[in-house]
Design an enzyme around this catalytic site. Sequence first.
Site, short mmCIF file in Angstrom:
data_model
loop_
_atom_site.label_atom_id
_atom_site.label_comp_id
_atom_site.label_asym_id
_atom_site.label_seq_id
_atom_site.Cartn_x
_atom_site.Cartn_y
_atom_site.Cartn_z
N GLU A 1 -10.01 5.24 2.87
CA GLU A 1 -9.60 3.85 2.55
C GLU A 1 -9.75 3.64 1.04
O GLU A 1 -8.93 2.98 0.41
CB GLU A 1 -10.48 2.84 3.31
CG GLU A 1 -10.11 1.39 2.98
CD GLU A 1 -10.81 0.38 3.87
OE1 GLU A 1 -10.98 0.65 5.08
OE2 GLU A 1 -11.17 -0.69 3.36
N ARG B 1 -5.19 -2.32 6.11
CA ARG B 1 -5.72 -1.93 4.80
C ARG B 1 -4.65 -1.36 3.87
O ARG B 1 -4.84 -0.33 3.22
CB ARG B 1 -6.88 -0.94 4.95
CG ARG B 1 -8.09 -1.52 5.62
CD ARG B 1 -8.71 -2.71 4.89
NE ARG B 1 -9.67 -3.37 5.74
CZ ARG B 1 -9.35 -4.42 6.52
NH1 ARG B 1 -8.13 -4.94 6.52
NH2 ARG B 1 -10.26 -4.97 7.28
N SER C 1 -16.07 0.32 2.66
CA SER C 1 -15.72 1.33 3.67
C SER C 1 -15.03 2.51 3.02
O SER C 1 -14.04 2.34 2.30
CB SER C 1 -14.80 0.73 4.73
OG SER C 1 -15.49 -0.27 5.42
C1 LIG Z 1 -19.84 -4.02 -1.05
C2 LIG Z 1 -18.38 -3.92 -0.69
C3 LIG Z 1 -17.92 -4.53 0.47
C4 LIG Z 1 -16.57 -4.47 0.81
N1 LIG Z 1 -16.15 -5.07 1.96
C5 LIG Z 1 -14.85 -5.04 2.29
C6 LIG Z 1 -14.39 -5.70 3.48
O1 LIG Z 1 -15.14 -6.32 4.21
N2 LIG Z 1 -13.06 -5.62 3.79
C7 LIG Z 1 -12.18 -4.96 2.99
O2 LIG Z 1 -10.99 -4.92 3.32
N3 LIG Z 1 -12.59 -4.33 1.84
C8 LIG Z 1 -13.88 -4.36 1.49
N4 LIG Z 1 -14.30 -3.74 0.34
C9 LIG Z 1 -13.33 -3.00 -0.49
C10 LIG Z 1 -12.70 -3.83 -1.63
O3 LIG Z 1 -13.57 -4.85 -2.06
C11 LIG Z 1 -11.36 -4.43 -1.25
O4 LIG Z 1 -10.40 -3.44 -0.95
C12 LIG Z 1 -10.79 -5.30 -2.39
O5 LIG Z 1 -9.73 -6.07 -1.92
C13 LIG Z 1 -10.33 -4.49 -3.61
O6 LIG Z 1 -10.01 -5.40 -4.64
P1 LIG Z 1 -10.20 -5.00 -6.17
O7 LIG Z 1 -9.74 -6.13 -7.01
O8 LIG Z 1 -11.57 -4.53 -6.43
O9 LIG Z 1 -9.17 -3.80 -6.28
P2 LIG Z 1 -9.38 -2.37 -7.00
O10 LIG Z 1 -10.48 -1.63 -6.33
O11 LIG Z 1 -9.45 -2.55 -8.46
O12 LIG Z 1 -7.98 -1.68 -6.62
C14 LIG Z 1 -7.68 -1.37 -5.27
C15 LIG Z 1 -6.17 -1.10 -5.16
O13 LIG Z 1 -5.45 -2.30 -5.43
C16 LIG Z 1 -4.54 -2.12 -6.51
N5 LIG Z 1 -4.49 -3.37 -7.27
C17 LIG Z 1 -5.52 -4.07 -7.81
N6 LIG Z 1 -5.08 -5.18 -8.40
C18 LIG Z 1 -3.75 -5.21 -8.24
C19 LIG Z 1 -2.70 -6.10 -8.65
N7 LIG Z 1 -2.94 -7.21 -9.36
N8 LIG Z 1 -1.42 -5.79 -8.31
C20 LIG Z 1 -1.13 -4.68 -7.59
N9 LIG Z 1 -2.07 -3.79 -7.19
C21 LIG Z 1 -3.36 -4.05 -7.51
C22 LIG Z 1 -5.10 -0.93 -7.32
O14 LIG Z 1 -4.09 -0.24 -8.01
C23 LIG Z 1 -5.69 -0.08 -6.19
O15 LIG Z 1 -4.68 0.70 -5.58
C24 LIG Z 1 -15.65 -3.78 -0.03
C25 LIG Z 1 -16.12 -3.18 -1.22
C26 LIG Z 1 -17.46 -3.25 -1.54
C27 LIG Z 1 -17.93 -2.62 -2.83
#
Ligand SMILES: Cc1cc2nc3c(=O)[nH]c(=O)nc-3n(C[C@H](O)[C@H](O)[C@H](O)COP(=O)(O)OP(=O)(O)OC[C@H]3O[C@@H](n4cnc5c(N)ncnc54)[C@H](O)[C@@H]3O)c2cc1C
Length: 298
Positions: free
Chosen positions: A290, A171, A220
């Site tokens: 996380e 992660r 999570s």
């Molecule tokens: C219902 C639900 C289920 C989920 N299930 C899972 C799962 O099964 N497995 C899992 O691992 N996660 C899960 N997640 C968590 C989340 O979806 C993941 O971590 C996802 O990859 C985050 O992506 P995001 O675009 O929303 O990033 P954000 O939440 O917007 O950002 C997360 C981090 O990534 C950085 N970031 C975002 N975009 C970029 C970029 N272009 N360049 C550099 N850094 C960047 C941000 O600065 C921040 O530090 C879940 C979340 C929800 C709400």
Amino acid sequence: MLPTLEKGEYRFNHSMASSTWLKVGGVADVLFKPHDINELIHFLQSCTNTPKTILGNCSNVLIRDGGIEGVVIKLGRNFSTVDRISDSAIRVGAGMLNSTLCQHITSTKNENCIGGIEFIVGIPGTIGGGIKMNAGCYGKEFKDIVHSVDILLEDGTMKSLVKDEIGFKYRGSNLPQNSIVISAVLEVSEHKKEDVVNKISDIMHLRTQSQPIKERTAGSTFRNPLPLKAWQLIDQVGMRGARVGGAQFSEQHCNFMINIGNATARDFETLGNIAIQKVFEGTGIAMQWEIKIMGRYE
Ligand SMILES: Cc1cc2nc3c(=O)[nH]c(=O)nc-3n(C[C@H](O)[C@H](O)[C@H](O)COP(=O)(O)OP(=O)(O)OC[C@H]3O[C@@H](n4cnc5c(N)ncnc54)[C@H](O)[C@@H]3O)c2cc1C
């Protein structure tokens, strides 16, 4: 100091609560959506002293009630492209939603389509957020499908990194500080379209059964202190269903926090910190967030 405003889209005092999955958080001083990479480079080169935060789909963040200082960058529509670059690779823009990419690969009229990346369908983020977090589920993580990425360093310099240089870990990743993922080359393989469609639908079904995916949540809350599971520890110390204000540990999956009313970011942070403390007192294990907590206290 912001660059000439005609380059890109700027919004001032932009409420982040509407964008985050938890539906909490104060305002970003400025929200900047570059239309293309040149606008983003221009911005990075012009605003060297402004604090910057890159966000994707805000599905893994808890933004505090006092909002975010400086500029929040969100990649616009032009960062959501997909190109097939060989039989076994696609280049995808970092702003593309995982679910949109899955829709895209199965939208072909051919009998075969590309697959091997189906697990991302249930992770409600962008490709950029998935790489930064090394998001994963059902035994696969982004590290298993990423070949390389293009990033912008904080001074606006473009850099390509192959998988081993990204520093994927559980992660997380070791991307250079404040760098922005622009696009990624993903490894894919050819499959019967019917099989890919079925796999995607199985994954979505499994998630509906096991996670409160219709709730306002950020997935999570804590990393699993491997080989243990965070949800088991939270359960063990009696915090399944525990509440602070409008924030609650889900009854269905107690490593998920949900917004059951008018929760504030402080409610979520307090609830999470109580769980960390109780688990530590009860088991000696120090759980780690996380969810990325960011921004100012109100
Ligand atoms: C219902 C639900 C289920 C989920 N299930 C899972 C799962 O099964 N497995 C899992 O691992 N996660 C899960 N997640 C968590 C989340 O979806 C993941 O971590 C996802 O990859 C985050 O992506 P995001 O675009 O929303 O990033 P954000 O939440 O917007 O950002 C997360 C981090 O990534 C950085 N970031 C975002 N975009 C970029 C970029 N272009 N360049 C550099 N850094 C960047 C941000 O600065 C921040 O530090 C879940 C979340 C929800 C709400």
